[in-house]
Scaffold this active site. Structure first.
Site, PDB file in Angstrom:
ATOM      1  N   GLU A   7       0.809  -1.226   0.000  1.00  0.00           N
ATOM      2  CA  GLU A   7       0.000   0.000   0.000  1.00  0.00           C
ATOM      3  C   GLU A   7       0.837   1.268   0.000  1.00  0.00           C
ATOM      4  O   GLU A   7       0.580   2.201  -0.742  1.00  0.00           O
ATOM      5  CB  GLU A   7      -0.942   0.016   1.213  1.00  0.00           C
ATOM      6  CG  GLU A   7      -2.141  -0.894   1.071  1.00  0.00           C
ATOM      7  CD  GLU A   7      -3.121  -0.720   2.212  1.00  0.00           C
ATOM      8  OE1 GLU A   7      -3.418   0.437   2.574  1.00  0.00           O
ATOM      9  OE2 GLU A   7      -3.588  -1.742   2.757  1.00  0.00           O
ATOM     10  N   ASP A  83      -2.058  -4.079   3.551  1.00  0.00           N
ATOM     11  CA  ASP A  83      -2.107  -4.104   5.012  1.00  0.00           C
ATOM     12  C   ASP A  83      -2.993  -5.238   5.538  1.00  0.00           C
ATOM     13  O   ASP A  83      -3.985  -5.621   4.897  1.00  0.00           O
ATOM     14  CB  ASP A  83      -2.615  -2.768   5.550  1.00  0.00           C
ATOM     15  CG  ASP A  83      -1.582  -1.663   5.403  1.00  0.00           C
ATOM     16  OD1 ASP A  83      -0.420  -1.984   5.089  1.00  0.00           O
ATOM     17  OD2 ASP A  83      -1.928  -0.486   5.595  1.00  0.00           O
ATOM     18  N   TYR A 296       1.802  -3.633  13.399  1.00  0.00           N
ATOM     19  CA  TYR A 296       0.725  -2.878  12.754  1.00  0.00           C
ATOM     20  C   TYR A 296      -0.069  -2.085  13.786  1.00  0.00           C
ATOM     21  O   TYR A 296      -0.476  -2.617  14.817  1.00  0.00           O
ATOM     22  CB  TYR A 296      -0.190  -3.828  11.993  1.00  0.00           C
ATOM     23  CG  TYR A 296      -1.118  -3.130  11.034  1.00  0.00           C
ATOM     24  CD1 TYR A 296      -0.625  -2.240  10.079  1.00  0.00           C
ATOM     25  CD2 TYR A 296      -2.490  -3.363  11.060  1.00  0.00           C
ATOM     26  CE1 TYR A 296      -1.472  -1.607   9.192  1.00  0.00           C
ATOM     27  CE2 TYR A 296      -3.343  -2.741  10.170  1.00  0.00           C
ATOM     28  CZ  TYR A 296      -2.823  -1.859   9.237  1.00  0.00           C
ATOM     29  OH  TYR A 296      -3.667  -1.220   8.357  1.00  0.00           O
TER      30      TYR A 296
END
Length: 710
Positions: A7, A83, A296
């Site tokens: 991304e 992601d 994350y």
């Protein structure tokens, strides 16, 4: 050559180094497609065909998509590595659709941290696109499009309000409800009573706890005075208790708690916290290595992986602190009290050897602060409990009980990782039961209850999480949208609704109370989770939502009256109707209320520029003081636009020609005249319509101004 699509562009170099020369890493830069505005109502959704969405490539992503297509054609294989969340899964699916990839066979990589082991491990065991996740995100997007388009259009037509949204409007209502509580609050009087007890030459404060066996509740000065009168000069220590307690560490951070802690400690806004966390996740240069520093940052899981505990945390804790400081992995619980066992992890450091002290040498001050917060909460959660001795001393006399508390740290446990950030414990002095202690002073103080505090951004995030509104990826963006729309203001992270925000909430709550209900919105989020888990279908979810909503919308559209324009108190000079304040995309203006029959618009009289007393050297009219767009003054001709003379820029002034200057009509354009013009080295005949007409003739002599030919 194999193509890997992520991304963010910032991940490309890092992941490219890990994968080697056989791989090319490119970025989609977020979503590449969105719902179109075609079809019924401009929704981009074909309701009659089972709510089929009509996706189109975002115009600003056309170049990126074309570059990805060219790279995909030249590649032996395309691997998707967006992601690891619902949005990322949808982006992978959209990429597969646009690039013509087989969803069933295309490899889908998921890694929760950008480190060499994590990336290579994901490559060794690739997954496939999870269509349940894709359908869940697709349903959420259709929910948001229908509610957003319908309600926003209605508000714009009826009350000049900018927008409404599924999560946005519910969050705004919470802020407005808080404002209403503050405005409705009536302070109540109460009194506190405290004695200062002298113990071994020192004075210690001790507040009143109970009166005649009941909790102290004093509302008037008379009540306070009567109680103070009962306090003796000396008071015995009735009881002293000391209890050992274990204090467990807090769970590691998730998105919401990270935003709350960052605001509480450092005053960071939610968007600032997310922006910093994004940079820490995507990777930074630390001691010559570009590596992701945290896992994350969009997660609601408090789980720490056993692999991290065994390979990183356990050896580090044993080496630095010793075996007595080693704890176990803590598991959070959901609302039903069930232990959470999900695929996601909490926000933690990717390696224990990159301590906050080391990282702070290579990153900015704010980045270092957030990294320390994440590091210490994650590591602290894996350490032993703190052991304290809690002490309570009760002084009693004449039916009055005064309580003094304190605690002593017997074993710091997890607090050892916090260093200087650890809270200081107040320990009770040496006391003896039954002994009389002198009261050095006794005092009563009048106080008033305080209104509820205004919500901070962090508080709103906490409430969104508790009520099940939105998801970790939307907390910060929702608040940012409310600020951008002018519905709330944020001063040092404290949110206050504007008049527009209050009015919008009032209208929506009147006509669409269910949309502003936290339970309604939370139920929609639950439905999305059920689609993700394969327990609910996308089509059924849309049917259950769409038809009741549209039926209600159509009823409201007929009954909701447009807000009347605010009158100014003046009358229209053309038709005599009242003048009102109207709004446009360019701002407010005053116009006739009888529009469209009367189109009068009040023009504000412009202030006449001040004359300087000088005359224009080009046309002879007075020179005046004017202002440019930045407010800077300059002197120019009052004859503008016919004369463009500006003092100090004489060479740029456009000359004004009269009939006396005309030599002959212009043979090129026919509307202009040829006049004598002065070049840098020679005079010539040029058209008065220059620069539209560039026709010119050399004078017969074609000599310079010094009389010499060229």
């Amino acid at each position: 050559m194999k193509l890997v699509i992520v991304e963010s562009p910032k991940k490309c170099d890092t992941i490219g180094r890990y994968l080697g020369a056989d791989y090319k890493v490119m970025a989609s830069q977020g979503h590449i497609r969105d719902l179109s505005t075609r079809g019924k109502g401009g929704l981009g959704i074909d309701v009659e065909r089972g709510f089929k969405p009509d996706f189109v490539v975002n115009p600003e992503k056309t170049k990126i998509v074309n570059e990805l297509k060219r790279a995909a054609k030249k590649s032996d294989e395309v691997i998707l590595a967006t992601d690891p969340d619902r949005e990322g899964e949808a982006i992978s699916w959209h990429l597969a659709q646009v690039l013509g990839l087989d969803v069933a066979t295309t490899k889908r990589l998921q890694f929760h941290e950008i480190t060499r082991p994590a990336v290579l491990s994901a490559l060794e065991a690739p997954g496939r696109i999870d269509m349940n996740l894709v359908e869940s995100q697709e349903t959420r997007r259709m929910y948001d499009r229908i509610i957003g388009f319908k309600l926003s259009g209605l508000l714009q037509r009826k009350m000049d309000s900018k927008s409404a949204g599924r999560v946005q409007s519910v969050t705004l209502k919470m802020i407005c409800d808080n404002d209403a509580e503050i405005k409705a609050f009536v302070p109540e009087e109460y009194w506190t009573i405290t004695i200062n007890v002298e113990i071994d030459g020192k004075v210690f404060s001790c507040p009143l706890d109970k009166v005649d066996g009941k909790g102290a509740s004093i509302h008037t000065a008379e009540e306070a005075a009567s109680i103070v009168a009962r306090i003796p000069e000396q008071i015995p220590l009735a009881s002293l208790s000391r209890v050992k307690k274990k204090v467990p560490s807090k769970l590691p951070l998730i998105t919401s708690t990270m935003q709350q802690e960052a605001f509480s400690r450092y005053g960071f806004s939610t968007s600032k916290t997310q922006s910093i966390a994004q940079r820490l996740y995507e990777g930074m240069d630390i001691a010559g290595e570009h590596v992701g520093l945290i896992t994350y940052m969009r997660t609601d899981s408090t789980r720490i992986s056993p692999e991290f505990y065994e390979k990183h945390a356990k050896p580090y804790i044993l080496e630095r602190f010793g075996p007595e400081y080693l704890g176990k992995i803590k598991y959070g619980a959901n609302k039903k009290g069930e232990r959470i066992q999900d695929a996601h992890e909490a926000i933690r450091p990717t390696g224990t050897h990159r301590t906050p002290e080391i990282v702070s040498r290579y990153v900015s001050s704010d980045e270092a602060k957030l990294y320390r917060l994440i590091y210490e909460r994650a590591m602290g959660s894996l350490m032993a409990d703190k052991l304290i001795e809690a002490s309570t001393a009760l002084f009693e006399a004449n039916g009055l009980s005064f309580k003094m508390t304190g605690s002593k740290v017997l074993f710091p446990g997890y607090e050892a990782i916090y260093g200087r950030d650890a809270e200081k414990e107040e320990e009770l002095p040496s006391l003896e039961e039954g002994r009389l202690y002198h009261i050095a002073d006794k005092a009563s103080e009048q106080k008033f209850t305080k209104a509820p505090a205004r919500y901070s951004e962090a508080k709103v995030v906490k409430m969104m999480e508790e009520e099940g509104i939105g998801r970790p990826s939307t907390y910060a963006s929702t608040i940012k949208t409310l600020i951008a729309r002018g519905y709330v203001t944020s001063s040092k992270g404290i949110l206050t609704p504007t008049e527009t925000g209050l009015r919008t909430t009032l209208v929506l709550n009147k006509y669409f109370p269910e949309i502003l209900s936290t339970k309604y919105t939370a139920k929609m989020e639950q439905t999305l989770d059920e689609i993700e888990e394969g327990k609910e279908s996308e089509n059924q979810a849309m049917n259950d939502f769409y038809f009741p909503f549209i039926e209600k919308f159509q009823e409201v559209e007929k009954t909701m009256y447009k807000d009347p324009d605010q009158e100014t108190g003046e009358m229209c000079p053309v038709c005599g109707s009242p003048l009102v304040i109207k709004k446009s995309r360019y701002g407010s203006f005053v116009a006739c209320s009888n529009y469209p029959k009367c189109r009068y618009i009040k023009r504000e009289a412009k202030e006449k520029p001040a004359e300087t007393g000088e005359m224009c050297p080009v046309c002879g009219k007075p020179l005046v003081v004017r202002h440019d767009k930045r407010g800077k003054e300059f002197i120019a001709c009052s004859g503008f636009p016919k004369c463009t003379y500006i003092k100090g820029k004489e060479e740029k002034a456009k000359p004004v020609y009269t009939e006396q200057d005309y030599v002959k009509p212009c043979p090129s354009c026919g509307s202009g005249h040829l006049v004598v013009k002065h070049g840098r080295r020679v005079d010539f005949l040029g058209c008065t319509n220059f620069p539209k007409c560039r026709y010119h003739e050399w004078l017969t002599s074609k000599k310079g101004r010094d009389g010499k030919g060229e």
